[in-house]
Design a protein around this motif. Structure first.
Motif, PDB file in Angstrom:
ATOM      1  N   MET A 284      52.017  37.053  35.393  1.00  0.00           N
ATOM      2  CA  MET A 284      51.404  38.303  34.943  1.00  0.00           C
ATOM      3  C   MET A 284      51.421  38.422  33.427  1.00  0.00           C
ATOM      4  O   MET A 284      50.528  39.032  32.834  1.00  0.00           O
ATOM      5  CB  MET A 284      52.127  39.486  35.595  1.00  0.00           C
ATOM      6  CG  MET A 284      51.919  39.565  37.099  1.00  0.00           C
ATOM      7  SD  MET A 284      52.862  40.922  37.842  1.00  0.00           S
ATOM      8  CE  MET A 284      52.250  40.849  39.540  1.00  0.00           C
ATOM      9  N   PHE A 305      54.587  46.549  42.184  1.00  0.00           N
ATOM     10  CA  PHE A 305      53.188  46.213  41.902  1.00  0.00           C
ATOM     11  C   PHE A 305      52.305  46.775  43.002  1.00  0.00           C
ATOM     12  O   PHE A 305      52.632  46.646  44.192  1.00  0.00           O
ATOM     13  CB  PHE A 305      53.002  44.698  41.810  1.00  0.00           C
ATOM     14  CG  PHE A 305      53.953  44.022  40.864  1.00  0.00           C
ATOM     15  CD1 PHE A 305      53.965  44.347  39.512  1.00  0.00           C
ATOM     16  CD2 PHE A 305      54.842  43.070  41.319  1.00  0.00           C
ATOM     17  CE1 PHE A 305      54.849  43.740  38.644  1.00  0.00           C
ATOM     18  CE2 PHE A 305      55.735  42.453  40.461  1.00  0.00           C
ATOM     19  CZ  PHE A 305      55.743  42.788  39.118  1.00  0.00           C
ATOM     20  N   HIS A 310      47.559  45.084  41.019  1.00  0.00           N
ATOM     21  CA  HIS A 310      48.403  44.195  40.224  1.00  0.00           C
ATOM     22  C   HIS A 310      48.706  42.877  40.931  1.00  0.00           C
ATOM     23  O   HIS A 310      49.186  41.932  40.291  1.00  0.00           O
ATOM     24  CB  HIS A 310      49.754  44.865  39.913  1.00  0.00           C
ATOM     25  CG  HIS A 310      49.647  46.192  39.244  1.00  0.00           C
ATOM     26  ND1 HIS A 310      50.324  47.313  39.683  1.00  0.00           N
ATOM     27  CD2 HIS A 310      48.923  46.591  38.161  1.00  0.00           C
ATOM     28  CE1 HIS A 310      50.048  48.328  38.908  1.00  0.00           C
ATOM     29  NE2 HIS A 310      49.184  47.924  37.976  1.00  0.00           N
ATOM     30  N   ILE A 311      48.486  42.806  42.240  1.00  0.00           N
ATOM     31  CA  ILE A 311      48.935  41.662  43.032  1.00  0.00           C
ATOM     32  C   ILE A 311      48.181  41.638  44.356  1.00  0.00           C
ATOM     33  O   ILE A 311      47.654  42.665  44.808  1.00  0.00           O
ATOM     34  CB  ILE A 311      50.463  41.775  43.282  1.00  0.00           C
ATOM     35  CG1 ILE A 311      51.058  40.439  43.739  1.00  0.00           C
ATOM     36  CG2 ILE A 311      50.784  42.903  44.256  1.00  0.00           C
ATOM     37  CD1 ILE A 311      52.581  40.417  43.723  1.00  0.00           C
ATOM     38  N   CYS A 343      47.473  43.408  35.791  1.00  0.00           N
ATOM     39  CA  CYS A 343      48.866  42.969  35.906  1.00  0.00           C
ATOM     40  C   CYS A 343      49.440  42.652  34.532  1.00  0.00           C
ATOM     41  O   CYS A 343      50.636  42.873  34.285  1.00  0.00           O
ATOM     42  CB  CYS A 343      49.000  41.794  36.868  1.00  0.00           C
ATOM     43  SG  CYS A 343      48.340  40.208  36.305  1.00  0.00           S
TER      44      CYS A 343
END
Length: 374
Positions: A284, A305, A310-311, A343
């Motif tokens: 990230m 996250f 973000h993921i 991220c």
């Protein structure tokens, strides 16, 4: 503050590379960035430790890592383990002693069956470390409760990356996702899975192997270190050794980060440690999307996250589920780029070493545990 920082290290890169820079000297970067005076001792140079400390006393002592530092390994691979006597001495040097735990302390029965060595760590830590360390930073959120039940204070400390390593590297959707790490038993099915082998997942070697840096690390830790320790103890020599080794390790870490770029994403496969492996936040930090196994029974880890922002996750330790997620990342226009951007921004806000160290110091002062999300 004056802080004594004790770092366990291995003597050959083939073994030391298992512990990233983010679990090593990154803490020192965070402490010094906040203006604290830090004296670094390596366990590989422990013969000089008492002479270097002398009559000095400190506000805090940090010891990284308080489980592996107790392990018995061959003399060519690691220095002798620290003992209860060593921890008792460290306890005389400062009122606050912070012990960093880099792996899970409590495992599942299947984990112990696969790697019996895992069962040795907690009893050793309880006997040699627990009486002398006042605060523990643990990577597995569930170990906070276990350590508090033993009578010590504990804080969950997820992985972090020094700010200077952050950079933007756009994901390459024409390339496979990458995994850099050990392909041990439970991960072998991903290495040999037909869908993943067909352009979705690459088990990639880190770029360090094409350089002289691993040999430099070995040279520093063997003839150079040995020759230094045969001379009268001088703080300037130790500072020079620590600084040189830190620079080599930082360059090796840069090469590792480069190896994660030019790919669709980084894959975080299942592991013994029940938290996000370092490669998650490390990826990230360069804007690389991450596809991870979903870690069960860890509610705070699940909040770190946001999924699809973000993921991304795959389910049930299933190669087909991983293949489905990677295919989606390739198929949906702009998805990889959006996740990479978000991220990276999230890591800058919450997961720099400078920020994490400040959180740990504040916790030792107030007893109030921080949170790691917006």
């Amino acid at each position: 503050m004056k802080i004594l920082y004790v770092q366990h290290d291995m003597l050959v890169w083939a073994s030391a590379r298992q512990w990233s820079y983010t679990t090593h000297m990154a803490y020192v970067e965070g402490l010094r960035a906040a203006g604290h005076e830090v004296l670094v001792l390596f366990t590989s140079c422990w013969a000089w430790s008492r002479k270097l400390v002398g009559d000095h006393r400190f506000d805090q002592v940090w010891i990284n890592d308080v489980t592996h530092v107790l392990g018995q390994r061959p003399a060519w691979e690691a220095p002798p383990p620290l003992t209860e006597v060593d921890f008792a001495w460290l306890a005389t040097l400062a009122p606050v002693r912070v012990g960093i735990v880099m792996e899970t302390l409590h495992y599942d029965p299947a984990d112990y069956a696969e790697v019996p060595e895992l069962g040795r760590r907690l009893p050793l830590m309880q006997r040699a470390v627990l009486p002398y360390v006042t605060h523990f930073g643990v990577v597995d959120e569930n170990d906070v409760r276990h350590i508090e039940n033993m009578g010590a204070q504990a804080m969950w400390t997820p992985c972090h990356v020094p700010r200077r390593f952050f950079r933007r590297s756009a994901p390459n959707t024409a390339r496979p996702a990458v995994f850099i790490g050990s392909a041990y038993q439970r991960r072998a099915k991903y290495l040999h899975h037909e869908r993943l082998k067909n352009g979705l997942l690459e088990f990639r070697a880190s770029g360090e192997h094409a350089t002289e840096l691993p040999a430099m690390f070995d040279q520093l830790n063997n003839p150079v270190r040995q020759a230094m320790l045969e001379q009268p103890c001088r703080q300037a020599d130790m500072e020079r050794f620590v600084d040189t080794l830190q620079q080599v390790r930082a360059k090796l870490f840069d090469l590792f980060l480069d190896g994660l770029s030019d790919s669709l994403a980084t894959v975080n496969l299942t592991s013994f440690v029940k938290t996000y492996a370092g490669r998650v936040v490390e990826s990230m930090a360069i804007g690389q999307p991450v596809v991870s196994w979903r870690i069960p029974s860890h509610p705070q880890t699940a909040r770190m996250f946001r999924e699809d922002e973000h993921i991304l996750f795959f389910e049930n330790d299933d190669p087909d589920s991983l293949a489905d997620t990677l295919e989606r990342l390739k198929r949906e226009p702009g998805l990889a780029e959006r996740i990479g951007e978000r991220c990276l921004a999230n890591a800058k806000n919450h997961h720099t070493s400078e920020h994490r160290v400040a959180q740990i110091l504040e916790w030792t002062r107030t007893g109030i545990a921080p949170r790691f999300w917006d």
